[in-house]
Motif scaffolding. Structure first.
Motif, PDB file in Angstrom:
ATOM      1  N   MET A 169       1.444  -1.003   0.113  1.00  0.00           N
ATOM      2  CA  MET A 169      -0.177  -0.153  -0.029  1.00  0.00           C
ATOM      3  C   MET A 169       0.752   0.773   0.232  1.00  0.00           C
ATOM      4  N   LYS A 170       1.899   1.635   0.393  1.00  0.00           N
ATOM      5  CA  LYS A 170       3.096   2.121   1.301  1.00  0.00           C
ATOM      6  C   LYS A 170       3.790   2.887  -0.494  1.00  0.00           C
ATOM      7  N   ASN A 171       3.657   1.432  -0.589  1.00  0.00           N
ATOM      8  CA  ASN A 171       4.306   1.239  -2.406  1.00  0.00           C
ATOM      9  C   ASN A 171       3.496   2.208  -3.346  1.00  0.00           C
ATOM     10  N   PHE A 172       2.175   1.505  -3.582  1.00  0.00           N
ATOM     11  CA  PHE A 172       1.745   2.226  -4.798  1.00  0.00           C
ATOM     12  C   PHE A 172       0.909   3.588  -4.139  1.00  0.00           C
ATOM     13  N   LEU A 173       1.203   4.056  -2.864  1.00  0.00           N
ATOM     14  CA  LEU A 173       0.828   5.719  -2.792  1.00  0.00           C
ATOM     15  C   LEU A 173       1.819   6.882  -2.595  1.00  0.00           C
ATOM     16  N   TYR A 174       3.005   6.162  -2.863  1.00  0.00           N
ATOM     17  CA  TYR A 174       4.528   6.724  -3.243  1.00  0.00           C
ATOM     18  C   TYR A 174       4.045   6.692  -4.507  1.00  0.00           C
ATOM     19  N   LYS A 175       4.363   6.075  -5.326  1.00  0.00           N
ATOM     20  CA  LYS A 175       3.907   5.817  -6.598  1.00  0.00           C
ATOM     21  C   LYS A 175       3.332   7.289  -7.521  1.00  0.00           C
ATOM     22  N   ILE A 176       2.061   6.751  -6.791  1.00  0.00           N
ATOM     23  CA  ILE A 176       1.199   8.209  -6.945  1.00  0.00           C
ATOM     24  C   ILE A 176       1.899   9.893  -6.673  1.00  0.00           C
ATOM     25  N   PHE A 177       1.939  10.054  -5.766  1.00  0.00           N
ATOM     26  CA  PHE A 177       2.575  11.008  -5.280  1.00  0.00           C
ATOM     27  C   PHE A 177       3.809  11.443  -6.083  1.00  0.00           C
ATOM     28  N   GLU A 178       4.723  10.635  -6.543  1.00  0.00           N
ATOM     29  CA  GLU A 178       5.817  10.314  -7.250  1.00  0.00           C
ATOM     30  C   GLU A 178       5.405  10.935  -8.815  1.00  0.00           C
ATOM     31  N   LYS A 216       4.217  14.618  -8.609  1.00  0.00           N
ATOM     32  CA  LYS A 216       5.144  15.717  -8.299  1.00  0.00           C
ATOM     33  C   LYS A 216       5.575  15.536  -9.342  1.00  0.00           C
ATOM     34  N   ASP A 217       5.557  14.878 -10.437  1.00  0.00           N
ATOM     35  CA  ASP A 217       6.315  14.696 -11.973  1.00  0.00           C
ATOM     36  C   ASP A 217       5.920  15.695 -12.301  1.00  0.00           C
ATOM     37  N   LEU A 218       4.383  15.319 -12.565  1.00  0.00           N
ATOM     38  CA  LEU A 218       3.302  16.186 -13.427  1.00  0.00           C
ATOM     39  C   LEU A 218       3.354  17.728 -13.410  1.00  0.00           C
ATOM     40  N   PHE A 219       3.354  17.785 -11.786  1.00  0.00           N
ATOM     41  CA  PHE A 219       3.511  19.493 -11.050  1.00  0.00           C
ATOM     42  C   PHE A 219       4.560  20.079 -11.773  1.00  0.00           C
ATOM     43  N   GLN A 220       5.899  19.724 -11.710  1.00  0.00           N
ATOM     44  CA  GLN A 220       7.104  20.276 -12.734  1.00  0.00           C
ATOM     45  C   GLN A 220       6.505  20.647 -13.653  1.00  0.00           C
ATOM     46  N   LYS A 221       6.092  19.068 -14.357  1.00  0.00           N
ATOM     47  CA  LYS A 221       6.420  19.635 -15.865  1.00  0.00           C
ATOM     48  C   LYS A 221       5.315  20.744 -16.032  1.00  0.00           C
TER      49      LYS A 221
END
Length: 72
Positions: free
Chosen positions: A1-10, A13-18
């Protein structure tokens, strides 16, 4: 579950930067190329006069249909 949330967060974050980089480039290019001056509005052509509509003939009233009387 943490891995899934971490992937969504990343991903977010990447989308926001772009998006941020894209907007910065768009605004900096907008300053280099000022908006073109508006072209003067062309004069409106006069509307042609409408021809008068022929008067409509009044509709004749329909005569009521007589009901048939049943024969006994």
């Amino acid at each position: 579950m943490k891995n899934f949330l971490y992937k969504i967060f990343e991903f977010l974050k990447d989308l926001f930067q772009k998006i941020s980089e894209f907007l910065k480039r768009s605004f900096s290019e907008g300053e280099k190329n000022p908006v073109e001056e508006e072209k003067p509005v062309e004069e409106e052509k006069p509307v042609e006069e409408e021809k008068p509509v022929e008067e409509e003939k009044p509709v004749e009233e329909e005569k009521p249909v007589e009901e048939e009387k049943p024969e006994l």
